[in-house]
Design a protein around this motif. Structure first.
Motif, PDB file in Angstrom:
ATOM      1  N   MET A 145      -9.628  12.144  -5.082  1.00 15.79           N
ATOM      2  CA  MET A 145      -9.180  10.812  -4.666  1.00 15.79           C
ATOM      3  C   MET A 145      -8.596  10.886  -3.266  1.00 15.79           C
ATOM      4  O   MET A 145      -7.814  11.779  -2.963  1.00 15.79           O
ATOM      5  CB  MET A 145      -8.132  10.267  -5.649  1.00 15.79           C
ATOM      6  N   SER A 146      -8.971   9.964  -2.393  1.00 20.65           N
ATOM      7  CA  SER A 146      -8.526  10.020  -1.007  1.00 20.65           C
ATOM      8  C   SER A 146      -7.136   9.424  -0.843  1.00 20.65           C
ATOM      9  O   SER A 146      -6.701   8.596  -1.637  1.00 20.65           O
ATOM     10  CB  SER A 146      -9.515   9.264  -0.110  1.00 20.65           C
ATOM     11  N   ALA A 147      -6.429   9.892   0.165  1.00 16.71           N
ATOM     12  CA  ALA A 147      -5.138   9.302   0.522  1.00 16.71           C
ATOM     13  C   ALA A 147      -5.418   7.957   1.176  1.00 16.71           C
ATOM     14  O   ALA A 147      -6.442   7.792   1.836  1.00 16.71           O
ATOM     15  CB  ALA A 147      -4.390  10.222   1.480  1.00 16.71           C
ATOM     16  N   PRO A 148      -4.548   6.945   1.021  1.00 18.84           N
ATOM     17  CA  PRO A 148      -3.252   7.050   0.355  1.00 18.84           C
ATOM     18  C   PRO A 148      -3.295   6.723  -1.135  1.00 18.84           C
ATOM     19  O   PRO A 148      -2.249   6.629  -1.781  1.00 18.84           O
ATOM     20  CB  PRO A 148      -2.443   5.971   1.082  1.00 18.84           C
ATOM     21  N   PHE A 149      -4.495   6.547  -1.684  1.00 21.61           N
ATOM     22  CA  PHE A 149      -4.576   6.015  -3.039  1.00 21.61           C
ATOM     23  C   PHE A 149      -4.017   6.966  -4.089  1.00 21.61           C
ATOM     24  O   PHE A 149      -3.363   6.538  -5.041  1.00 21.61           O
ATOM     25  CB  PHE A 149      -6.011   5.611  -3.354  1.00 21.61           C
ATOM     26  N   ALA A 150      -4.249   8.268  -3.944  1.00 19.66           N
ATOM     27  CA  ALA A 150      -3.693   9.221  -4.903  1.00 19.66           C
ATOM     28  C   ALA A 150      -2.170   9.138  -4.903  1.00 19.66           C
ATOM     29  O   ALA A 150      -1.526   9.131  -5.962  1.00 19.66           O
ATOM     30  CB  ALA A 150      -4.154  10.632  -4.566  1.00 19.66           C
ATOM     31  N   ARG A 151      -1.604   9.079  -3.698  1.00 17.82           N
ATOM     32  CA  ARG A 151      -0.142   9.004  -3.577  1.00 17.82           C
ATOM     33  C   ARG A 151       0.402   7.701  -4.147  1.00 17.82           C
ATOM     34  O   ARG A 151       1.397   7.687  -4.883  1.00 17.82           O
ATOM     35  CB  ARG A 151       0.225   9.162  -2.098  1.00 17.82           C
ATOM     36  N   LEU A 152      -0.253   6.581  -3.820  1.00 13.97           N
ATOM     37  CA  LEU A 152       0.211   5.275  -4.301  1.00 13.97           C
ATOM     38  C   LEU A 152       0.095   5.172  -5.821  1.00 13.97           C
ATOM     39  O   LEU A 152       1.022   4.702  -6.495  1.00 13.97           O
ATOM     40  CB  LEU A 152      -0.596   4.159  -3.638  1.00 13.97           C
ATOM     41  N   LEU A 153      -1.039   5.601  -6.361  1.00 16.69           N
ATOM     42  CA  LEU A 153      -1.244   5.469  -7.803  1.00 16.69           C
ATOM     43  C   LEU A 153      -0.346   6.415  -8.588  1.00 16.69           C
ATOM     44  O   LEU A 153       0.154   6.063  -9.664  1.00 16.69           O
ATOM     45  CB  LEU A 153      -2.712   5.714  -8.140  1.00 16.69           C
ATOM     46  N   SER A 154      -0.114   7.591  -8.054  1.00 15.56           N
ATOM     47  CA  SER A 154       0.789   8.516  -8.729  1.00 15.56           C
ATOM     48  C   SER A 154       2.221   7.980  -8.739  1.00 15.56           C
ATOM     49  O   SER A 154       2.909   8.025  -9.763  1.00 15.56           O
ATOM     50  CB  SER A 154       0.748   9.879  -8.035  1.00 15.56           C
ATOM     51  N   ALA A 155       2.664   7.464  -7.606  1.00 15.03           N
ATOM     52  CA  ALA A 155       4.046   6.971  -7.502  1.00 15.03           C
ATOM     53  C   ALA A 155       4.283   5.738  -8.359  1.00 15.03           C
ATOM     54  O   ALA A 155       5.399   5.527  -8.856  1.00 15.03           O
ATOM     55  CB  ALA A 155       4.364   6.667  -6.047  1.00 15.03           C
ATOM     56  N   THR A 156       3.236   4.916  -8.540  1.00 20.04           N
ATOM     57  CA  THR A 156       3.414   3.660  -9.296  1.00 20.04           C
ATOM     58  C   THR A 156       2.923   3.772 -10.733  1.00 20.04           C
ATOM     59  O   THR A 156       2.957   2.781 -11.465  1.00 20.04           O
ATOM     60  CB  THR A 156       2.663   2.520  -8.595  1.00 20.04           C
ATOM     61  N   ALA A 157       2.499   4.954 -11.148  1.00 20.97           N
ATOM     62  CA  ALA A 157       1.975   5.120 -12.506  1.00 20.97           C
ATOM     63  C   ALA A 157       2.947   4.670 -13.597  1.00 20.97           C
ATOM     64  O   ALA A 157       2.510   4.093 -14.607  1.00 20.97           O
ATOM     65  CB  ALA A 157       1.559   6.579 -12.732  1.00 20.97           C
ATOM     66  N   PRO A 158       4.263   4.893 -13.455  1.00 26.54           N
ATOM     67  CA  PRO A 158       5.173   4.451 -14.513  1.00 26.54           C
ATOM     68  C   PRO A 158       5.381   2.933 -14.568  1.00 26.54           C
ATOM     69  O   PRO A 158       5.979   2.425 -15.519  1.00 26.54           O
ATOM     70  CB  PRO A 158       6.490   5.148 -14.161  1.00 26.54           C
ATOM     71  N   LEU A 159       4.902   2.204 -13.552  1.00 29.06           N
ATOM     72  CA  LEU A 159       5.141   0.775 -13.462  1.00 29.06           C
ATOM     73  C   LEU A 159       4.009  -0.005 -14.106  1.00 29.06           C
ATOM     74  O   LEU A 159       2.857   0.414 -14.075  1.00 29.06           O
ATOM     75  CB  LEU A 159       5.281   0.355 -12.002  1.00 29.06           C
ATOM     76  N   SER A 160       4.346  -1.159 -14.670  1.00 31.71           N
ATOM     77  CA  SER A 160       3.329  -2.018 -15.256  1.00 31.71           C
ATOM     78  C   SER A 160       2.562  -2.742 -14.160  1.00 31.71           C
ATOM     79  O   SER A 160       3.122  -3.140 -13.132  1.00 31.71           O
ATOM     80  CB  SER A 160       3.977  -3.046 -16.188  1.00 31.71           C
ATOM     81  N   ALA A 161       1.277  -2.906 -14.377  1.00 29.24           N
ATOM     82  CA  ALA A 161       0.431  -3.679 -13.464  1.00 29.24           C
ATOM     83  C   ALA A 161       0.163  -5.046 -14.091  1.00 29.24           C
ATOM     84  O   ALA A 161       0.263  -5.196 -15.309  1.00 29.24           O
ATOM     85  CB  ALA A 161      -0.879  -2.932 -13.213  1.00 29.24           C
ATOM     86  N   PRO A 162      -0.169  -6.050 -13.270  1.00 26.51           N
ATOM     87  CA  PRO A 162      -0.404  -6.007 -11.831  1.00 26.51           C
ATOM     88  C   PRO A 162       0.872  -5.663 -11.044  1.00 26.51           C
ATOM     89  O   PRO A 162       1.974  -6.096 -11.411  1.00 26.51           O
ATOM     90  CB  PRO A 162      -0.875  -7.432 -11.493  1.00 26.51           C
ATOM     91  N   LEU A 163       0.685  -4.924  -9.969  1.00 26.34           N
ATOM     92  CA  LEU A 163       1.813  -4.554  -9.128  1.00 26.34           C
ATOM     93  C   LEU A 163       1.370  -4.539  -7.676  1.00 26.34           C
ATOM     94  O   LEU A 163       0.190  -4.404  -7.369  1.00 26.34           O
ATOM     95  CB  LEU A 163       2.376  -3.187  -9.540  1.00 26.34           C
ATOM     96  N   ALA A 164       2.358  -4.697  -6.787  1.00 25.39           N
ATOM     97  CA  ALA A 164       2.105  -4.643  -5.341  1.00 25.39           C
ATOM     98  C   ALA A 164       2.710  -3.368  -4.786  1.00 25.39           C
ATOM     99  O   ALA A 164       3.812  -2.962  -5.187  1.00 25.39           O
ATOM    100  CB  ALA A 164       2.702  -5.857  -4.648  1.00 25.39           C
ATOM    101  N   ALA A 165       1.985  -2.729  -3.877  1.00 31.28           N
ATOM    102  CA  ALA A 165       2.458  -1.479  -3.297  1.00 31.28           C
ATOM    103  C   ALA A 165       2.291  -1.500  -1.783  1.00 31.28           C
ATOM    104  O   ALA A 165       1.332  -2.071  -1.256  1.00 31.28           O
ATOM    105  CB  ALA A 165       1.691  -0.292  -3.878  1.00 31.28           C
ATOM    106  N   LEU A 166       3.238  -0.881  -1.107  1.00 30.14           N
ATOM    107  CA  LEU A 166       3.180  -0.732   0.340  1.00 30.14           C
ATOM    108  C   LEU A 166       3.163   0.755   0.678  1.00 30.14           C
ATOM    109  O   LEU A 166       4.019   1.511   0.214  1.00 30.14           O
ATOM    110  CB  LEU A 166       4.390  -1.381   1.014  1.00 30.14           C
ATOM    111  N   ASP A 167       2.189   1.158   1.456  1.00 29.11           N
ATOM    112  CA  ASP A 167       2.122   2.516   1.968  1.00 29.11           C
ATOM    113  C   ASP A 167       3.079   2.588   3.158  1.00 29.11           C
ATOM    114  O   ASP A 167       2.746   2.155   4.270  1.00 29.11           O
ATOM    115  CB  ASP A 167       0.682   2.829   2.380  1.00 29.11           C
ATOM    116  N   ALA A 168       4.272   3.124   2.931  1.00 31.60           N
ATOM    117  CA  ALA A 168       5.321   3.085   3.954  1.00 31.60           C
ATOM    118  C   ALA A 168       4.918   3.776   5.255  1.00 31.60           C
ATOM    119  O   ALA A 168       5.189   3.244   6.338  1.00 31.60           O
ATOM    120  CB  ALA A 168       6.613   3.679   3.399  1.00 31.60           C
ATOM    121  N   PRO A 169       4.288   4.954   5.230  1.00 31.29           N
ATOM    122  CA  PRO A 169       3.880   5.552   6.511  1.00 31.29           C
ATOM    123  C   PRO A 169       2.952   4.643   7.320  1.00 31.29           C
ATOM    124  O   PRO A 169       3.095   4.526   8.548  1.00 31.29           O
ATOM    125  CB  PRO A 169       3.172   6.842   6.082  1.00 31.29           C
TER     126      PRO A 169
END
Length: 397
Positions: A1-25
């Motif tokens: 899986m390419s960045a940033p998706f692996a990082r985003l999905l791993s970090a938000t895995a405990p959260l219920s979806a639908p969810l919004a995420a921001l790649d801070a870098p």
């Protein structure tokens, strides 16, 4: 899986979806790039393209940004009351009775709001409405003149074509000067600024030679007309603000010596409508994530929710775009749905119930009207969830 998706999905895995995420870098790299493109001209943050108070605050804390361009008077008062900023330019005329009463309130809070907030006008009728709501003896209010920045090519004063958005009826220096003179004679108002939003330049991707030509012609025409307008208005007002531009036109507009500041907001999130510009490379930072809940066919997976179509003309480019797994597309017969969104493609064959699909929205801040919170994920994969305007119980229209 390419960045940033692996990082985003791993970090938000405990959260219920639908969810919004921001790649801070990516978010803060975009902020730095906006400042670079502005070349020393301060950037006012367009709040409608963010709608997350903490992100607005953090952006304003960065060098190169100064003040907020708001979209609602109620929002303007709230931002000042919360201490987010003491410099708000309201981008649109208002007849909000409750907001006007807050602004003209004879109290310490009212004084603070009046010192911080500049209203937008494009006619004397707007002044009359304020007088009716607040009384003709209301405290002095700061106002800014919205000047139509569209391109109107024509011959001998006839303009059969209008290229740009329909905003102010004030287009020429003569019209601007006449309105400035009328405002200066109207008790209770202090004209401190003029604004030009070049939608046909800032909001239009470079999709063809014809578009590029229109943008060049419009930028040249505006550079001359802005100076004429500023001179005409300055005969009747001491201008503090000459605001112009947007994410897509910072370099060109910022080079105009007539302006004092630029505005940008969408460039922080970089939604899909800002793909395809020659002046900068899009680096998306804002995403939303949906759960797969059905597998109706071998190459189709159905996600829960997702019907977050952007405002504007009802066209395909206003729909969200699935971006992970790569190769997914929407179904032309269904698009994005109120409670379910099917996606298709070879990548769908590998999706299972409970997997997640990442989407980009077509516009920036509108995504945040669908979520109570957004989760910022840093480069180490640490997650921080912060409320949107909606999550703070605020709906400004």
């Amino acid at each position: 899986m390419s960045a940033p998706f692996a990082r985003l999905l791993s970090a938000t895995a405990p959260l219920s979806a639908p969810l919004a995420a921001l790649d801070a870098p990516a978010l803060w790299a975009n902020a730095d790039d906006l400042v670079r493109r502005a070349a020393g001209v301060p950037i006012r943050v367009a709040s409608k393209s963010v709608r997350v108070r903490s992100v607005i605050e953090r952006t304003l804390a960065r060098p190169g940004f100064a003040g907020v361009m708001s979209y609602s008077l109620a929002e303007s008062c709230w931002l000042v009351d919360q201490g987010v900023t003491d410099d708000v330019l309201l981008a649109y005329p208002t007849v909000d009775r409750a907001g006007l009463l807050l602004l003209t309130e004879r109290s310490i809070e009212g004084e603070r709001r009046r010192a911080a907030i500049t209203l937008m006008i494009d006619s004397t009728q707007a002044l009359d409405v304020i007088d009716t709501v607040a009384g003709i003896s209301h405290p002095v209010l700061r106002v800014c003149l919205d000047v139509d920045a569209s391109l109107r090519p024509g011959v001998l004063g006839v303009h059969p074509i209008h290229l740009g958005v329909r905003r102010s009826p004030v287009h020429s220096a003569k019209q601007a000067g006449a309105l400035a003179r009328a405002v200066s004679a109207h008790a209770g108002f202090d004209l401190v600024g003029v604004m030009f939003y070049d939608a046909q330049v800032a909001g239009l991707p470079d999709t063809s030679p014809a578009v590029r030509m229109v943008k060049r012609i419009s930028s040249t025409e505006l550079a001359h007309r802005r100076g004429d307008v500023v001179r005409a208005v300055s005969q009747h007002a001491d201008l503090e603000i000459v605001n112009a531009g947007g994410t897509g036109s910072l370099e060109v507009t910022g080079a105009d010596p007539a302006i004092t500041e630029l505005t940008a907001g969408s460039g922080l999130f970089t939604p899909t409508l800002f793909d395809g510009y020659d002046a900068f490379e899009a680096h998306p930072s804002a995403y939303f994530v949906l759960d797969v809940v059905r597998r109706p066919a071998k190459d189709v997976a159905t996600c829960f929710a997702g019907g977050y179509t952007a405002s504007g003309p009802a066209q395909a480019n206003r729909m969200p775009t699935p971006v992970w797994p790569e190769g997914l597309t929407l179904l032309g017969t269904e698009g994005v749905g109120e409670v379910q969104t099917p996606v298709k493609g070879k990548a769908a064959r590998g999706l299972r119930i409970g997997d997640r699909v990442v989407f980009r929205h077509a516009k920036a801040g509108e995504m945040c009207e669908r979520f109570d919170a957004v989760t910022l994920v840093d480069d180490a994969g640490r997650a921080e969830t912060v409320p949107t305007y909606r999550g703070e119980g605020k709906n400004f229209g």
